[in-house]
Motif scaffolding. Sequence first.
Motif, short mmCIF file in Angstrom:
data_model
loop_
_atom_site.label_atom_id
_atom_site.label_comp_id
_atom_site.label_asym_id
_atom_site.label_seq_id
_atom_site.Cartn_x
_atom_site.Cartn_y
_atom_site.Cartn_z
N ASN A 112 0.52 -15.38 -0.19
CA ASN A 112 -0.41 -14.34 -0.59
C ASN A 112 0.25 -12.95 -0.71
O ASN A 112 1.34 -12.72 -0.18
N GLU A 113 -0.45 -12.08 -1.37
CA GLU A 113 0.10 -10.76 -1.72
C GLU A 113 0.40 -9.92 -0.49
O GLU A 113 -0.45 -9.77 0.40
N GLY A 114 1.61 -9.37 -0.45
CA GLY A 114 1.95 -8.44 0.62
C GLY A 114 2.38 -9.11 1.91
O GLY A 114 2.71 -8.43 2.88
N SER A 115 2.37 -10.44 1.94
CA SER A 115 2.66 -11.13 3.20
C SER A 115 4.11 -10.90 3.65
O SER A 115 4.40 -10.92 4.84
N TRP A 116 5.00 -10.66 2.69
CA TRP A 116 6.41 -10.50 3.03
C TRP A 116 6.60 -9.34 4.01
O TRP A 116 7.39 -9.42 4.95
N ARG A 117 5.85 -8.27 3.80
CA ARG A 117 6.08 -7.12 4.68
C ARG A 117 5.45 -7.32 6.07
O ARG A 117 5.70 -6.53 6.97
#
Length: 237
Positions: free
Chosen positions: A63-68
């Motif tokens: 999902n979006e932004g999960s990397w951070r």
Amino acid sequence: MHFSTVTAVAFAVAPQLASAHFLFPHLMLNGLRTGAFEYVREHDFGFMPHNNDFINSQDFRCNEGSWRHRREPKTAQVTAGRDTVGFNLHLDFGIYHPGPVTIYLSKAPGDVRDYDGSGDWFKVYQLGTMMPWNGTDQGWLTRDKKNFQFRLPSEIPAGQYLMRIEQMSVHPPYKQKEWYVQCAHLNIASNYNGRAPGPTIRFPGGYKISDPAIQLDSWAKPPPTFAPMPGPLLWPN
Ligand SMILES: *[C@@H]1O[C@H](CO)[C@@H](O)[C@H](O)[C@H]1NC(C)=O
Ligand SMILES: [Cu+2]
């Protein structure tokens, strides 16, 4: 966006949205619901759904932004063939969305907190419709469930893994779908050294709009009587 912010906004702005859409912030561990985002990688899309374009995005992994958020959750220590794992929805809601739930695993090259999910994924859980199915929303076994749990198979090599849950909601008109995904961090103890789990797919690329599961038309007349599952066969198979 933090969990408390999401829920506060949900209740202040549109209470019905909080129950209409969802996320999976809780890892289920041997029947117990762990804390919100304690072992689950948060993302920046809250409880909002994605449309079918999502399957072609790298964000379809976790999902979006999960990397951070990758360094925020703890990594759950579990044992293959012994422990049950899974996910629970936020606020203990039922899912209220017809459509299949699938769970995949992907082994990290090292520390799962630094893994982006770009490797191979194999499917370890799925839940679809009653058989036979009369084509209605009521016939989905996922409907009204709030948690999705399974015993980890013994046939999983030791290591750190992303565990990804996906729900594909089939209620939008015709062949449109809503997609919800979330990932948890596992460190799996195991003695298994047999053949590698499979079949595997990658995200994006593993799903195509032409897949029978996505081609399901829940608005068709007469209604469909069979709902193919998304993705490859289950492991072990
Ligand atoms: C379809 O099956 C569900 C589950 O058994 C049932 O609740 C529902 O009434 C059925 N609907 C129709 C139209 O047959
Ligand atoms: Cu929806």
